[in-house]
Design a protein around this motif. Structure first.
Motif, short mmCIF file in Angstrom:
data_model
loop_
_atom_site.label_atom_id
_atom_site.label_comp_id
_atom_site.label_asym_id
_atom_site.label_seq_id
_atom_site.Cartn_x
_atom_site.Cartn_y
_atom_site.Cartn_z
N ILE A 63 84.88 52.36 23.51
CA ILE A 63 84.41 52.97 24.89
C ILE A 63 85.59 53.42 25.46
N LEU A 64 86.80 53.32 25.01
CA LEU A 64 87.69 53.61 25.74
C LEU A 64 88.60 55.45 25.27
N VAL A 65 87.65 55.35 24.57
CA VAL A 65 87.86 56.67 23.67
C VAL A 65 86.64 57.99 24.07
N GLN A 66 85.46 57.11 23.88
CA GLN A 66 84.17 57.59 23.98
C GLN A 66 83.77 58.27 25.70
N ASP A 67 83.69 56.87 26.37
CA ASP A 67 83.64 56.96 27.54
C ASP A 67 83.88 55.73 28.86
N PRO A 68 85.34 56.61 28.94
CA PRO A 68 85.88 55.07 29.65
C PRO A 68 84.98 54.19 30.67
N GLY A 69 84.31 55.04 31.64
CA GLY A 69 83.70 54.85 32.42
C GLY A 69 82.50 53.90 32.56
N PHE A 70 81.79 53.90 31.17
CA PHE A 70 80.63 53.86 30.26
C PHE A 70 79.76 52.76 31.26
N LEU A 71 80.68 51.26 31.41
CA LEU A 71 80.47 50.43 32.14
C LEU A 71 80.41 50.08 33.16
N ASP A 72 80.38 50.88 34.00
CA ASP A 72 80.69 51.58 35.71
C ASP A 72 79.49 53.05 35.77
N HIS A 73 79.75 53.96 35.19
CA HIS A 73 78.37 54.66 35.72
C HIS A 73 77.01 54.91 35.56
N ALA A 74 76.31 55.64 36.00
CA ALA A 74 74.82 55.48 35.77
C ALA A 74 74.46 56.80 34.75
N GLY A 75 74.57 57.17 34.12
CA GLY A 75 74.44 59.25 33.12
C GLY A 75 75.87 59.50 32.99
N VAL A 76 75.96 59.86 34.49
CA VAL A 76 76.77 60.74 34.54
C VAL A 76 78.03 60.23 34.75
N ASP A 77 79.50 60.90 34.52
CA ASP A 77 80.98 60.49 35.05
C ASP A 77 81.72 62.21 34.80
N LEU A 78 81.68 62.06 36.44
CA LEU A 78 82.65 64.21 36.53
C LEU A 78 83.63 63.40 37.31
N SER A 79 84.83 61.95 37.00
CA SER A 79 85.95 61.77 37.22
C SER A 79 87.05 61.12 36.72
N THR A 80 86.06 60.75 35.89
CA THR A 80 87.00 59.69 35.17
C THR A 80 87.52 60.37 33.77
N ALA A 81 89.14 59.47 33.87
CA ALA A 81 90.06 61.11 32.61
C ALA A 81 89.88 60.03 31.62
N GLY A 82 89.37 61.21 30.23
CA GLY A 82 88.49 60.44 28.97
C GLY A 82 87.72 61.52 28.62
#
Length: 218
Positions: A63-82
């Motif tokens: 998750i850290l590599v692929q999508d660090p905000g995965f557990l918190d977002h609702a399908g879209v992430d425009l702010s998390t570094a990564g």
């Protein structure tokens, strides 16, 4: 002049309405098929090919590599570094929601589809489907699809039983499966795997939201 402005405004409204409608179509397509996707995900989990079967630490690293905000977002992430520009849910939507995904306007429907998946499925179900459908490059018998499949084909073991460097190589190939070569001594792949090792240990962090080559971990 007012007439031209009015026409231009109407056209602009129609364009935005069309884009919104295209995204909404993707959302409802995902919702409509959610029961089928959920059943498929549950079968994968029951078969030992779900996210928990990676092990707690290995799942955290993925998750850290692929999508660090995965557990918190609702399908879209425009702010998390990564690797947030394309979330795990959006990546899965390319494969579930399209016969052939094309960038550009297709991103609108992809995003709607991802939001539909997030609304209907649990996070572990989304991850199970993603792990099962992700492209992993070339293996001993041709193109590989699925994280567990690649682990078995390349190393003969499940991901939870791999050595750290072996696991990092699997994570590294995800960003460019057509470019990296798991079967060979690939300098670029090994370099990215080393950067992932630094990221996983907390010794570095990505410099930008899109990650790409983990520039902050050189």
């Amino acid at each position: 002049m007012r007439r031209m402005f009015g026409i231009a405004l109407c056209l602009l409204v129609l364009v935005f309405a069309g884009l919104f409608g295209y995204g909404a179509l993707g959302y409802w397509d995902a919702v409509r098929q959610a029961d089928t996707y959920a059943a498929r995900a549950d079968a994968l989990i029951a078969d030992g090919r779900g996210p928990d079967d990676l092990g707690i630490e290995r799942l955290r690293q993925l998750i850290l590599v692929q999508d660090p905000g995965f557990l918190d977002h609702a399908g879209v992430d425009l702010s998390t570094a990564g690797a947030g520009l394309t979330t795990i849910s959006q990546s899965l939507s390319k494969r579930l929601g399209f016969e052939e995904f094309r960038p550009g306007v297709g991103k609108i429907r992809q995003t709607g589809f991802a939001m539909g998946l997030e609304h209907q499925l649990a996070k572990d179900q989304i991850l199970a489907l993603w792990l099962d459908t992700v492209e992993m490059g070339r293996g001993p018998e041709g193109w590989m699809t699925g994280f567990f499949e690649a682990s078995d084909s390349i190393y003969g073991r499940a991901p939870a039983k791999l050595a750290d460097q072996e696991y990092y190589r699997l994570l590294a190939v995800l960003i460019a499966p057509g470019q990296f070569r798991l079967l060979e001594e690939d300098v670029e792949l090994n370099d990215r795997a080393s950067r992932i090792a630094k990221l996983a240990s907390g010794d570095c962090s990505p410099e930008s939201q899109s990650d790409v080559w983990l520039d902050g971990c050189a």
